[in-house]
Enzyme design. Structure first.
Site, PDB file in Angstrom:
ATOM      1  N   SER A  36       2.756   2.856 -21.338  1.00 27.43           N
ATOM      2  CA  SER A  36       1.752   3.431 -22.234  1.00 27.43           C
ATOM      3  C   SER A  36       0.402   2.855 -21.849  1.00 27.43           C
ATOM      4  CB  SER A  36       2.083   3.067 -23.686  1.00 27.43           C
ATOM      5  OG  SER A  36       0.998   3.356 -24.551  1.00 27.43           O
ATOM      6  N   TYR A  39       4.978  -3.073 -30.262  1.00 33.41           N
ATOM      7  CA  TYR A  39       4.803  -1.945 -29.335  1.00 33.41           C
ATOM      8  C   TYR A  39       3.988  -2.337 -28.105  1.00 33.41           C
ATOM      9  CZ  TYR A  39       4.107   2.756 -27.591  1.00 33.41           C
ATOM     10  OH  TYR A  39       4.098   3.879 -26.793  1.00 33.41           O
TER      11      TYR A  39
END
Length: 362
Positions: free
Chosen positions: A208, A220
């Site tokens: 990401s 995350y």
């Protein structure tokens, strides 16, 4: 007269108006020629640089467009195919003739995908946090691929929640995300490496832009930084066996990862369990302002066109010379990735603009 000194008058050279122009021209002509030569050389240098850049771009494009053959003889295993990137990629590769083995978390996801694809596509129920389940998946895939081995492994499984300011979280909140996004990726990859070595295949790991910029609290960003590091070391270690490793770095897209309803529900859970002194430090209106700001950011940034990501995944699996990293989405290419190369205080400023300030810091 004899004996008289002869007077001589010094010769005076007269310069007429016309001669001044001629002399000036003569004096300035070498300087003019030097300036003209410099201009020509600079133009020539610029032209050479432009031509060289164009040649490099053409060569890169030609190299990037080369594809491997024999799609019908290649097997690809993809995790998290219930929806989103994995689901679309499975259907894309199936249409191109690949033998896709799609791992789904739910029965419904597996059934719906099988109904939308050809008979070549096989589904398998997989929880990437369950080691025994992963080993059963390896056995299943081994039976499908035989001696050809596994051409492609796409580690796509992931989750975003819990995601919140750091002091809203406990250790368990971090491990929930890390177990799926990082430890799951590592364990799945390790289990499938023998099959990938047989085929001299590909590993495609979904990271990401949050693997470059840590703009949110929780596991995350940590997990995506870890995926980047694991992929880099894996690429270096496995290149001797012909395995190529690519990293996908998506920007913001509309998937379950960025579903505002799921994120807001989890935020309410986290806020409700906070001690009162922590709530007081943020202020009575902070939670509503945070949810509103996050919802606005997700609505403004998230693209519905997830094919921008799956095209990158497909290229990593089908290109003769796959790229090491793929920035997926215009926001990733032209904002987030360039931002990651700037000094940290610039990214810190962006984070402050996107989210409200706690009461204690105002």
């Amino acid at each position: 007269m004899a004996g008289e000194a002869v007077k001589t008058t010094p010769s005076v050279s007269r310069v007429w108006p016309g001669d001044t122009e001629k002399h000036g021209a003569v004096m300035t002509m070498p300087m003019f020629k030097m300036k003209e030569s410099r201009v020509i050389l600079s133009h020539l240098a610029i032209s050479c640089v432009f031509l060289l850049a164009t040649l490099i771009a053409i060569c890169w494009y030609i190299r990037d467009s080369h594809r491997v053959g024999g799609f019908s003889q290649k097997h690809v295993f993809i995790t998290d195919c219930d929806s989103g990137f994995g689901n679309l990629l499975a259907r894309q590769l199936d249409r191109k003739g690949f033998h896709v083995i799609a791992a789904c978390l739910t029965e419904k996801g597996a059934t719906d995908l099988a109904a939308a694809a050809s008979s070549r596509l096989k589904t398998f129920l997989l929880d990437v946090t369950d080691g025994a389940n992963i080993r059963r998946a390896v056995e299943f895939v081994s039976g499908e691929v035989g001696e050809r081995g596994l051409w492609g492994l796409v580690n796509n499984a992931g989750r975003s929640t819990p995601i919140a300011p750091t002091d809203w979280l406990c250790l368990e909140d971090f491990t929930k995300v890390l177990d799926v996004n990082l430890v799951g990726v590592i364990e799945v990859t390790l289990q499938f490496l023998p099959l990938l070595k047989k085929a001299r295949g590909r590993v495609v790991n979904v990271a990401s832009i949050f693997g470059r910029l840590s703009l949110a609290g929780g596991g995350y960003c940590l997990s995506k930084y870890g995926v980047e590091a694991f992929s880099d070391s894996l690429r270096i270690n496995m290149r001797h066996f012909g395995i190529k490793v690519s990293i996908i770095e998506p920007g913001f897209f509309k998937t379950n990862i960025t579903n505002p309803n799921l994120i807001n529900t989890d935020l309410k859970r986290l806020w409700s369990r906070l001690p009162q002194d922590v709530k007081d430090s943020y202020g009575p209106t902070y939670f509503d302002e945070y949810v509103k700001a996050q919802g606005f950011s997700l609505g403004a940034l998230c693209s519905p066109d997830i094919s921008k990501v799956t095209r990158c995944m497909e290229h990593a699996l089908t290109a003769q010379f796959p790229r090491t990293r793929y920035g997926a989405g215009w926001d990733a290419k032209f904002f987030w990735i360039p931002l990651s190369y700037l000094p940290s205080f610039v990214a810190d400023f962006v984070a402050q603009v996107l989210l409200p300030l706690p009461k204690a810091t105002q």
